[in-house]
Scaffold this motif. Structure first.
Motif, PDB file in Angstrom:
ATOM      1  N   THR A  56       0.846  -1.194   0.000  1.00 48.67           N
ATOM      2  CA  THR A  56       0.000   0.000   0.000  1.00 48.67           C
ATOM      3  C   THR A  56       0.877   1.238   0.000  1.00 48.67           C
ATOM      4  N   LYS A  57       0.540   2.198  -0.848  1.00 43.78           N
ATOM      5  CA  LYS A  57       1.288   3.456  -0.855  1.00 43.78           C
ATOM      6  C   LYS A  57       0.339   4.617  -0.670  1.00 43.78           C
ATOM      7  N   LEU A  58       0.768   5.580   0.095  1.00 45.63           N
ATOM      8  CA  LEU A  58      -0.015   6.806   0.251  1.00 45.63           C
ATOM      9  C   LEU A  58       0.626   7.872  -0.622  1.00 45.63           C
ATOM     10  N   ARG A  63      -9.265  -2.651  -1.188  1.00 44.48           N
ATOM     11  CA  ARG A  63      -7.907  -3.111  -1.419  1.00 44.48           C
ATOM     12  C   ARG A  63      -7.883  -4.616  -1.670  1.00 44.48           C
ATOM     13  N   LEU A  87      -5.634   6.687   7.474  1.00 41.03           N
ATOM     14  CA  LEU A  87      -4.663   6.366   6.425  1.00 41.03           C
ATOM     15  C   LEU A  87      -3.431   5.680   7.011  1.00 41.03           C
ATOM     16  N   LYS A  88      -3.039   6.132   8.178  1.00 43.34           N
ATOM     17  CA  LYS A  88      -1.888   5.529   8.831  1.00 43.34           C
ATOM     18  C   LYS A  88      -2.183   4.054   9.142  1.00 43.34           C
ATOM     19  N   PHE A 103      -2.290   1.945   6.028  1.00 41.59           N
ATOM     20  CA  PHE A 103      -0.943   1.830   5.493  1.00 41.59           C
ATOM     21  C   PHE A 103      -0.139   0.786   6.267  1.00 41.59           C
ATOM     22  N   GLU A 104      -0.311   0.804   7.572  1.00 40.53           N
ATOM     23  CA  GLU A 104       0.523  -0.055   8.414  1.00 40.53           C
ATOM     24  C   GLU A 104       0.006  -1.475   8.570  1.00 40.53           C
TER      25      GLU A 104
END
Ligand code: ADP
Ligand code: MG
Length: 738
Positions: free
Chosen positions: A503-505, A624, A655-656, A659-660
């Motif tokens: 995953t990329k922000l 996703r 979002l964090k 992402f994590e």
């Protein structure tokens, strides 16, 4: 009929249906006939007040006892103004040294109060001067708050332009040395036109007249033991203390709801919930369902035809479902597994057992795209076995619809797949044996009720078995509370060979780079989703965004075949677009969030999600999950979350987390924390009463204890269970779950 009569009548009906549905539980035996009935109306208040109380969910004196303070105000201590951290709500006292009404920018009463506490300590100065402002006030108030008057003020101290200030404080004119209140002041949730004093009076009356005797402490050994172990006080004492904190009360423990009195109330609430969930579970064993035992022919045939073998987790889930279906009582099982874990094939195999046993199966999904995906999957698996699959959705043409209905009613189609159109009254199954409900939490309680009616409206006077599927992993605490009456099968491992999704922000400012990346992927033979956000305010706006994006991407990437699918397309157009994408005729699919659940195109390995900052955690996770589905040597899957700045705090946190984390359970746990159980469960529509006092995360020890106690009490002291439930749920028991 008068309000009071109506309520009494409702209470009676509630009591009757409760006792007819819960044969083990009769109405609570009252020790003395003088004991007030907790279901009865509230004496001594006007009709108008009754209506206001009803808005607060208060219909009986006992409801008043359980109308506990939202918070407490500490007016037991005077604080020096200069010592109060800004933002804190406190009591201060002083003399008004200046008072005036100003008119710019609007009519305002402004006073300056010199802190007496501070000046006595010999430290006068600006920091001990408090500005107070009233934007709404009567002339009489302005006259009372005159220069030279000593006032006690309660409110939040803020950092104002002129130094510390309070806006609209509670105030009282006092003489010097007037005693402070001895105890914390409770503040109740209320509604327009009902003030704290009125509420307090009614509550005090209820405290004096209601039967507050303990449901647990004396008679019940298991109940008593657990109370002792947790050091919980008696119910009556707890209720009184919460409404009237003693002078020496630990304000913090009251505010944090960690005081033993609070914990006792929360324990009782959790216990009531556990008891009722358990009873629900037991009650189902008294209902009849057709035992569906045959799985010798069709199940092995489908297994042999599959291009893969079931994972151990799938096998185990299937075995559990298969065993449930054999029983003469309705199954109520939740099949849980992260996106892509392979729930559908397990459900299909369960369906075959029902069909082979001579019964019909209904498969329901909350959206048309998802229902259709199921339809096509079931068709491809079952048609080769000679099984007719009916399709029923809202937008069928009249003729097609009638044909489908006839097939269902005559039993020609052993299985019907569709949206909630399958629930509707005129859908009568000849022999419905099993209902499979995907993403069940998205259906409202009424639809669930209707399903029962559809089954019973047929010739069969028995309940169908039910299999719910959910890709929203349920955190343990939720499973233990709101879902405690379901049996759960868990597919905890994805099929082998899946690659982790990276995953990329990426900030929207770097859109051009993202488009280049998409181009590269398409040219390498891979497929891409480009997801446009759900715009809650406006479906039209969402559509527009999708159209614009489609146009922009088509222009930017002339050598790539770009398709579009959104909620407004007619269903054959949607199907055509999705089909073209599955066949790789479309390389880049621009889609609204209609693809959120269930869509399955293994060659798609890149997903771009626009305005990811607007989306919820589980939605992002589900989206996703649409990529990274290929098994075998396909390149790494990637999900790019495009976001627009500035990010709010909540959006940043979401979002964090996404992402994590890749583990659905971990994400669900965060989601529960951020949104609370109500939103998480969709309980608003599902009709599950939420806990009012207990917090399933922070009161986990109480939850564990209540769970254990519920089992013991039901086994050894059913009369206590009955009394406890009557107190806590009254006639709401039947609403718990359908
Ligand atoms: P979900 O649990 O999200 O509904 P699906 O049932 O759509 O997942 O399954 C995702 C994909 O995995 C489908 O293409 C399905 O055919 C495939 N699949 C299911 N079980 C297995 C398995 N045991 N091995 C390999 N692929 C599988
Ligand atoms: Mg699915």
């Amino acid at each position: 009929m008068s309000q009071a009569l109506k309520r009494a009548d409702m209470a009676k009906r509630g009591a009757r249906s409760a006792s007819s549905k819960l044969p083990a539980i009769t109405q609570p035996a009252r020790e003395s006939s003088a004991a007030p009935n907790p279901q009865s109306a509230i004496p001594g208040v006007s009709e108008a007040t009754l209506r206001k109380l009803a808005k607060l969910g208060i219909a009986s004196p006992f409801d008043l006892v359980l109308h506990l303070p939202l918070r407490y105000e500490d007016e037991t201590r005077l604080l020096p103004i200069h010592a109060v951290p800004h933002g804190q709500t406190v009591l201060v006292e002083g003399e008004i040294v200046h008072s005036e009404i100003t008119y710019r920018p609007r009519r305002t009463l402004v006073c300056q109060v010199r802190d007496s506490v501070d000046s006595e300590a010999g430290k006068p100065g600006n920091r001990s001067l408090l500005h107070i402002r009233f934007l709404n006030f009567y002339g009489s108030q302005a006259r009372v708050l005159a220069k030279g008057v000593r006032v006690r003020l309660f409110g939040e101290i803020r950092d104002g332009y002129f130094g510390p200030e309070m806006v609209h404080p509670k105030y009282r004119v006092v003489r010097e040395g007037e005693p402070l209140s001895a105890a914390l002041t409770p503040v109740y949730p209320t509604t327009a036109g009902l003030n704290q004093a009125q509420l307090r009076k009614s509550i005090d009356q209820a405290l004096a007249t209601c039967d507050l005797s303990d449901t647990l402490a004396f008679a019940s050994e298991p109940g008593c033991a657990v109370l002792q172990k947790l050091l919980l006080p008696e119910f009556a004492a707890s209720a009184r203390v919460l409404h009237h904190p003693p002078p020496d009360a630990d304000a913090n423990a009251f505010a944090q709801r960690s005081h033993p009195a609070w914990r006792r109330i929360k324990f009782d609430e959790l216990l009531a919930q556990q008891l009722s969930m358990r009873l629900n579970h037991e009650r189902r064993r008294e209902l009849r369902a057709a035992p569906l035992a045959s799985c010798k022919r069709l199940v092995p045939a489908l297994l042999a035809a599959l291009p893969f073998i079931l994972t151990p987790a799938q096998k185990k889930s299937l075995a559990e479902i298969s065993a449930d279906l054999r029983r003469p009582h309705p199954m109520q099982r939740l099949l849980q597994g992260d996106v892509g874990s392979g729930k559908t094939i397990v459900a299909a195999l369960g369906a075959l057992q029902a069909i082979e046993s001579g019964y019909q199966v209904a498969v329901m999904a909350p959206t048309e795209i998802l229902a259709e995906q199921h339809y096509r999957k079931f068709l491809s698996w079952l048609a080769p076995l000679g099984i007719k699959v009916a399709w029923l959705a809202g937008n069928l043409k009249k003729k097609e619809r009638q044909a489908a209905l006839a097939e269902i009613a005559e039993g020609v189609a052993p299985i019907a797949v569709g949206t909630h159109a399958l629930f509707q009254e005129h859908v009568a199954f000849a022999r419905l044996g099993l209902a499979i409900i995907d993403e069940q939490h998205r259906f409202g309680v009424h639809q669930r009720l209707a399903l029962g009616a559809a089954a019973n409206g047929g010739k069969l006077k028995r309940e169908p078995h039910r299999l719910m599927m959910s890709a929203t992993p349920i955190p343990r605490t939720l499973a233990m509370t709101y879902m405690a009456d379901l049996d759960v099968s868990l597919i905890d491992k994805l099929p082998p060979g899946r690659q982790a999704i990276v995953t990329k922000l990426v900030s929207d400012a770097r859109r051009i780079e993202v488009i280049a990346r998409v181009h590269e992927a398409c040219r390498a033979g891979r497929q891409v989703y480009w997801v446009c956000p759900l715009i809650e305010e406006s479906e039209k706006l969402q559509l527009q965004t999708a159209l614009d994006t489609h146009r922009a991407l088509s222009q930017a990437l002339p050598d790539i075949r770009v398709g579009l699918v959104h909620g407004r397309l007619a269903s054959d157009q949607k199907t055509a677009a999705m089909d073209a994408f599955s066949r790789n005729e479309i390389q880049l699919l621009v889609a609204t969030t209609v693809i959120e659940v269930g869509v399955d195109v293994p060659n798609a390995s890149l997903m771009v999600i626009e305005h990811a900052e607007r989306m919820g955690l589980s939605q992002l996770h589900q989206l996703r999950g649409r990529v990274g589905r290929a098994s075998g040597p396909v390149a790494q899957s990637l999900c790019i979350l495009l976001f627009q700045k500035p990010l709010g705090e909540l959006a940043r946190e979401r979002l964090k987390i996404i992402f994590e984390n890749t583990d659905g359970f971990e994400i669900a746990r965060h989601d529960l924390r951020l949104r609370g159980p109500g939103e998480f469960l969709g309980a608003r529509q599902s009709g599950v009463p939420l806990l009012r006092f207990a917090d399933i995360e922070s009161d986990l020890d109480l939850l564990d204890a209540a769970r254990a106690a519920a089992a013991q009490i039901l086994e050894h002291e059913p009369a206590i269970a009955e009394r406890h439930l009557a107190r806590w749920l009254g006639d709401k028991q039947n609403y718990l779950r359908v």
